[in-house]
Motif scaffolding. Structure first.
Motif, short mmCIF file in Angstrom:
data_model
loop_
_atom_site.label_atom_id
_atom_site.label_comp_id
_atom_site.label_asym_id
_atom_site.label_seq_id
_atom_site.Cartn_x
_atom_site.Cartn_y
_atom_site.Cartn_z
N LEU A 20 21.58 -16.24 -44.87
CA LEU A 20 20.24 -16.77 -45.06
C LEU A 20 19.26 -16.52 -43.77
CD1 LEU A 20 18.32 -18.86 -46.84
CD2 LEU A 20 19.57 -20.75 -45.71
N LEU A 21 17.95 -16.34 -43.96
CA LEU A 21 17.10 -16.09 -42.76
C LEU A 21 15.87 -17.55 -43.09
CD1 LEU A 21 15.80 -13.70 -40.90
CD2 LEU A 21 13.86 -14.36 -42.30
N VAL A 22 16.03 -18.12 -41.92
CA VAL A 22 14.91 -19.38 -41.86
C VAL A 22 13.99 -18.72 -40.71
CG1 VAL A 22 14.70 -21.87 -41.26
CG2 VAL A 22 16.85 -20.84 -42.09
N SER A 23 12.53 -18.89 -41.43
CA SER A 23 11.15 -18.60 -40.62
C SER A 23 10.76 -19.48 -39.91
CB SER A 23 10.29 -17.81 -41.34
OG SER A 23 10.95 -16.46 -41.83
N ASN A 24 10.27 -19.31 -38.51
CA ASN A 24 9.40 -20.48 -37.92
C ASN A 24 10.43 -21.71 -38.08
OD1 ASN A 24 7.59 -21.80 -36.45
ND2 ASN A 24 6.43 -22.25 -38.24
N THR A 25 11.36 -21.51 -37.51
CA THR A 25 12.49 -22.85 -37.58
C THR A 25 12.21 -24.23 -36.95
OG1 THR A 25 14.14 -21.06 -37.20
CG2 THR A 25 14.94 -23.50 -36.90
N GLN A 26 12.24 -25.09 -37.67
CA GLN A 26 11.76 -26.31 -37.25
C GLN A 26 13.00 -27.38 -37.02
OE1 GLN A 26 8.19 -27.08 -36.87
NE2 GLN A 26 8.38 -24.95 -37.23
N ILE A 27 12.70 -28.45 -35.93
CA ILE A 27 14.01 -29.30 -35.79
C ILE A 27 14.69 -29.71 -37.09
CG2 ILE A 27 14.57 -31.39 -34.47
CD1 ILE A 27 13.47 -29.05 -32.70
N ASN A 28 13.66 -30.06 -37.98
CA ASN A 28 14.36 -30.74 -39.31
C ASN A 28 15.21 -29.65 -40.12
OD1 ASN A 28 13.20 -33.05 -39.10
ND2 ASN A 28 11.30 -32.48 -39.72
N ASP A 29 15.19 -28.39 -39.63
CA ASP A 29 15.99 -27.43 -40.47
C ASP A 29 17.40 -27.51 -40.24
OD1 ASP A 29 13.86 -26.61 -41.66
OD2 ASP A 29 13.17 -24.88 -40.31
N GLY A 30 17.54 -28.18 -38.96
CA GLY A 30 19.16 -28.16 -38.38
C GLY A 30 19.88 -29.10 -39.59
N GLY A 31 21.07 -28.76 -39.62
CA GLY A 31 21.98 -29.41 -40.47
C GLY A 31 23.13 -28.66 -41.15
N GLU A 32 23.59 -29.00 -42.26
CA GLU A 32 24.63 -28.35 -42.97
C GLU A 32 24.20 -27.73 -43.96
OE1 GLU A 32 29.24 -29.45 -43.53
OE2 GLU A 32 28.01 -30.39 -45.06
N TYR A 33 24.63 -26.46 -44.50
CA TYR A 33 24.15 -25.50 -45.60
C TYR A 33 25.20 -25.21 -46.44
CZ TYR A 33 19.54 -25.26 -43.59
OH TYR A 33 18.27 -25.95 -42.81
N GLU A 34 25.12 -25.02 -47.78
CA GLU A 34 25.99 -24.58 -48.57
C GLU A 34 25.69 -23.17 -49.27
OE1 GLU A 34 26.89 -27.42 -51.38
OE2 GLU A 34 27.23 -29.06 -50.18
N CYS A 35 26.64 -22.29 -49.36
CA CYS A 35 26.31 -21.03 -49.80
C CYS A 35 27.36 -20.79 -51.25
CB CYS A 35 26.42 -19.89 -48.66
SG CYS A 35 26.34 -18.20 -49.76
N THR A 36 26.84 -20.68 -52.29
CA THR A 36 27.87 -20.25 -53.31
C THR A 36 27.60 -18.78 -54.01
OG1 THR A 36 27.65 -22.71 -54.18
CG2 THR A 36 28.15 -21.11 -55.74
N VAL A 37 28.55 -18.23 -54.22
CA VAL A 37 28.53 -16.78 -54.86
C VAL A 37 29.40 -16.59 -55.79
CG1 VAL A 37 29.15 -14.42 -54.08
CG2 VAL A 37 28.11 -15.94 -52.27
N LYS A 38 28.83 -16.06 -57.04
CA LYS A 38 29.68 -15.67 -58.14
C LYS A 38 29.57 -14.12 -58.46
CE LYS A 38 28.52 -19.69 -60.89
NZ LYS A 38 27.84 -20.34 -62.00
N THR A 39 30.63 -13.60 -58.99
CA THR A 39 30.75 -12.22 -59.29
C THR A 39 31.05 -11.82 -60.79
OG1 THR A 39 33.10 -12.16 -58.89
CG2 THR A 39 31.64 -11.77 -56.70
N ASP A 40 30.88 -10.63 -61.21
CA ASP A 40 31.39 -10.24 -62.35
C ASP A 40 32.49 -10.51 -63.00
OD1 ASP A 40 32.05 -8.14 -61.19
OD2 ASP A 40 31.03 -6.64 -62.02
N SER A 41 33.52 -10.67 -62.10
CA SER A 41 34.85 -10.76 -62.57
C SER A 41 35.18 -12.39 -62.88
CB SER A 41 35.77 -10.48 -61.25
OG SER A 41 35.54 -11.34 -60.05
N GLY A 42 34.14 -13.28 -62.59
CA GLY A 42 34.19 -14.50 -63.13
C GLY A 42 34.46 -15.46 -61.90
N SER A 43 34.82 -14.76 -60.62
CA SER A 43 35.15 -15.50 -59.41
C SER A 43 33.84 -16.34 -58.98
CB SER A 43 35.71 -14.61 -58.47
OG SER A 43 34.84 -13.67 -57.99
N LYS A 44 34.21 -17.32 -58.18
CA LYS A 44 33.11 -18.25 -57.48
C LYS A 44 33.69 -18.87 -56.31
CE LYS A 44 30.38 -22.48 -58.48
NZ LYS A 44 30.32 -23.48 -59.47
#
Length: 327
Positions: free
Chosen positions: A99-123
């Motif tokens: 994930l790319l964050v442009s013009n980063t601000q102080i409020n952008d700090g914190g925890e993020y979640e990335c969810t990925v699914k594939t055609d095999s049905g995996s997540k």
């Protein structure tokens, strides 16, 4: 019974491995961002051998605790401004889902979640953190108004809260005697002014350096201030003698003491020579009085033929003493 057992074993053999095991999302646990710059939260996909040719069908980024989706792939959904995938054109075969964050601000700090699914049905979903810092401006030193005995150092627009340290020209640290004010945060959480005041009372140095450090103890800038010769002389006297140099007291005392002793000796000698009191020559007396008036800055004693010479001499001595310098 044997046939039932055989059937169960056959069914277990053909049950696929858990779909989640086909793909794994690996992210850098801690990502660092700089205020006003682009920041990247690094994440990639590592399929298992069984799913090495798996195709990505869905990727979503969101901030933990917020329902708002920041960016998404595989679904018609607008991305939030300043957020996008670091790969220009993400495809099903891509393995970089950062994930790319442009013009980063102080409020952008914190925890993020990335969810990925594939055609095999995996997540798979994994969390990662972004820490944002803002660099402090180069410190500025000014002498406190109407005094040369205090220096004030200011640094602006940093985050998180930093510290200021003072050093003299010999490298001696003076932070322990300085006074640092509590900085006030602005709307964007950066600290407006980081201020420290140094009172010059424990050092006779003519040069002082102010250094600003971020929250991790890393120096971000420094500025050196040179005291003027007059300021340095004043501070040096304060350090050595308090507020007044000893020589300014001793010299007048020596002069006044010498005058008193000299005058007493002259009076005693004249008294012994005359055996009491004998008027001195009028011309000589007039010259003495004129000299006394000049030395006394124009001050005079009453003088007449009836005036006792010893009293006149005592009066003249007092005038000379009052005219003596006091500093």
């Amino acid at each position: 019974m044997a046939s039932v057992v055989g059937t169960c074993v056959l069914l277990l053999a053909i049950v696929p491995v858990s779909a989640a095991s086909f793909v794994k999302v690996d992210c850098t646990s801690e990502n660092l961002g700089q205020y006003g710059q682009d920041s990247v939260l690094r994440c990639g996909i590592n399929p298992t051998e069984e799913a090495s040719d798996a195709m990505i069908t869905y990727v979503k980024w969101k901030k933990t605790g917020e329902n708002k989706t920041l960016v998404v792939f595989g679904k018609d959904h607008p991305n939030e401004p300043r957020f996008r995938f670091s790969v220009e054109s993400l495809t099903g075969t891509s393995r970089d889902v950062s994930l790319l964050v442009s013009n980063t601000q102080i409020n952008d700090g914190g925890e993020y979640e990335c969810t990925v699914k594939t055609d095999s049905g995996s997540k798979d979903t994994i969390k990662t953190n972004l820490s944002v810092t803002a660099k402090y401006s180069a410190p500025v030193i000014i002498a406190e108004k109407d005094t040369d005995t205090s220096l004030i150092c200011n640094s602006e627009d940093g985050y998180p809260k930093g510290t200021i340290q003072w050093f003299d020209q010999e490298g001696k640290k003076h932070t322990s005697i300085s006074q640092q004010e509590e900085p006030k945060p602005m709307d964007d959480k950066r600290f407006n002014v980081l201020t420290s005041k140094l009172t010059l009372k424990n050092s006779a140095s003519s040069q002082y350096t102010c250094q600003v450090y971020n929250a991790n103890g890393v120096k971000e800038g420094e500025t050196t201030f040179n005291l003027s010769p007059k300021s340095y002389e004043g501070v040096h006297k304060m350090v050595q003698y308090g507020k007044v140099a000893a020589s300014n007291i001793v010299a007048p005392v020596v002069v006044i003491g010498s005058l008193i002793v000299g005058l007493l000796i002259v009076l005693l000698w004249r008294k012994r020579q005359s055996g009491g009191h004998t008027p001195i020559d009028q011309d000589e007396e007039k010259a003495n009085w004129q000299g006394g008036e000049a030395a006394a800055g124009g001050k005079t004693c009453e003088h007449s033929e009836e005036t006792n010479t010893l009293e006149e001499e005592r009066c003249q001595a007092m005038i000379l003493l009052s005219a003596a310098p006091t500093n």
